[in-house]
Design an enzyme around this catalytic site. Sequence first.
Site, PDB file in Angstrom:
ATOM      1  N   GLU A 120       0.476  30.571  33.711  1.00  0.00           N
ATOM      2  CA  GLU A 120       1.926  30.326  33.768  1.00  0.00           C
ATOM      3  C   GLU A 120       2.668  31.529  34.377  1.00  0.00           C
ATOM      4  OE1 GLU A 120       4.124  28.512  30.658  1.00  0.00           O
ATOM      5  OE2 GLU A 120       2.499  27.183  30.044  1.00  0.00           O
ATOM      6  N   ASP A 170      -6.080  29.293  29.318  1.00  0.00           N
ATOM      7  CA  ASP A 170      -5.440  28.446  28.319  1.00  0.00           C
ATOM      8  C   ASP A 170      -6.054  27.066  28.532  1.00  0.00           C
ATOM      9  OD1 ASP A 170      -3.890  26.777  26.798  1.00  0.00           O
ATOM     10  OD2 ASP A 170      -1.964  27.360  27.682  1.00  0.00           O
ATOM     11  N   ASN A 191      -5.964  24.584  26.397  1.00  0.00           N
ATOM     12  CA  ASN A 191      -5.247  23.544  25.633  1.00  0.00           C
ATOM     13  C   ASN A 191      -6.217  22.708  24.808  1.00  0.00           C
ATOM     14  OD1 ASN A 191      -2.341  23.619  26.012  1.00  0.00           O
ATOM     15  ND2 ASN A 191      -2.770  23.343  28.195  1.00  0.00           N
TER      16      ASN A 191
END
Length: 591
Positions: free
Chosen positions: A329, A476, A478
């Site tokens: 991100e 990440d 998730n």
Amino acid sequence: MFNHLSAVLRLFPRRLLPSSPRTFTQTCRLLRRMEPVTVRCLPGEPKLTISFCLDGSNKHMLRDQDEALAKVLARISNSITKGQGKAKKSKKNRGQQPCETPEQSTVVKLYYDGAEVADTELNSAAWQDGAVLQVGDVKYSVQRNPPTFTTAELPASILAGFPVCPKLEVEFGNLQDCEFTWFKENPANTSPEAAESSGQDDSWTEVGCGRVHVPSNQDIGCRLKLRCIPKGGKNSGLAKELVSVGAVEAGPGMCTFDNRHAYTVKEAEWPAVRVMSYNILADIYAQTELSKNVLYPYCAPYALQLDYRQNLIKKELAGYNADIICLQEVDKGVFTDSLTPALDAFGLDGVFRIKEKQHEGLATFYRRSKFQLLSRHDIVLNEALTCDPIHSALLEKVSANNALKDKVMLRSTALQVSVLEDLNKPGRKVCVANTHLYWHPKGGNVRLVQMGVALQHLSHVISEVAPGAPLVFCGDFNSSPDSGVFQLVSEALVPQQHADWSSSGPEESCTMELLSTFPPMLSACSQPAYTNYVGGFHGCLDYIFIQPDSMQVEQVIPLPSHQEVTTYEALPSVAHPSDHIALICDLRWNP
């Protein structure tokens, strides 16, 4: 050197010529005080630029390299004559009596090694380093391609106790060679009259040197000024001064990462390497109404602002002294304008992979004193699935369910792959992967397909480019520890009965056995209670996966305590810049 200097001295009036060592030294100082003419001239470019200051006005001339010198000198002379004409006209308009002496062309000549440069000489050859430009009675020293700052900016937000990392780019020089001096603004009661009478500028006090400066609490309320001199080896360019837009503000006090920095005061010692993975929360997500009012309503609005969070992020990253940093991100502008300048100052180089259709992506940084980047092998997972033959078997299985295939093809998830070589032992390589898988809570089946593509691609890259190199897979994901993705990585197989295959309902469900192309891998930081903590959710979503047969974990940096994480209810907060928590560990593999 002295032969060249003597030739230059011939351009000066006879009374300035040195008659003793003392006067010789004085003349050398005089030469150094000559105003410069900066010439930028590169082979292959049709134009060159000539910049200097004349009568308080900055002159910037763009000329053809293959133009005769005479045209440039005439242009300079004509511009002076025009300026004199305008001055007379201005006097006349104000009712003053202008001088009636006829206007004469100003003599403009260029000298090199004591001899006048021929008017027919082309610009590319005429403007040599060390030449002297004479404009009337004024002489300028020519500096050809001197070190020059092409970009120089201070961050908009400055907090006491947090590193200030200017954005700097230098041409014909090296940032590591440049000189930096920091000043803080003195209280406003210092009068200009007092400064003028003392012959000094008392409005600024020197507070530090070095490319990065950490203001103290005593600097709160004061602006900062940076004076930087571009250098390349022994060559120096014109100094540049930057003044901060705003004053130094108070910091938030204790941050969630301050105690963690106690474990990372020093860099990891070879052959160990410190690895970090961190979702830093993209600004394009932090500034949505959903984030402000639903996801993070507990977070003070100013603490969600990018300028504020960047102060925290840069301090946090710098304090870990990591050798390899994988970030998710990352806004494109943040990578270019904030992270790259800051981490470059701390000794790291970085590469960026933007996510298709988005303004954020993945960034991998590596310590340049320990690693060099050999090659990059980034892919977009959905494109690779359909275009690369190595995924044909998986594509065939996924294509059995059009709804699932369509869902997978809508995701622009990227995989960033960097092959690094150990500078301490050439030939010792490591493959570093970085990703951010599909986020939806019911998207377990999509994430499984994405991970299948990623592992197959990584296996292919290592076998083709770096046989035997260990894999460090950060991101990440998730995915919680009971997910299909975690099972695929840690056990090398996901059975067709796994619940994630039907995570998004019967229409998109499929039944397939998915095998990893790697033996079972290890989560280097184990399985923390959470790596993501927001108001409505907390769980472990981030990992650093390694191959235990080739790498061992030497140290895992403890995560913040639950009390630290919840001091301001949840993340992000005034003391923590993201909704995720960074994972950091020291890894060792046989040299």
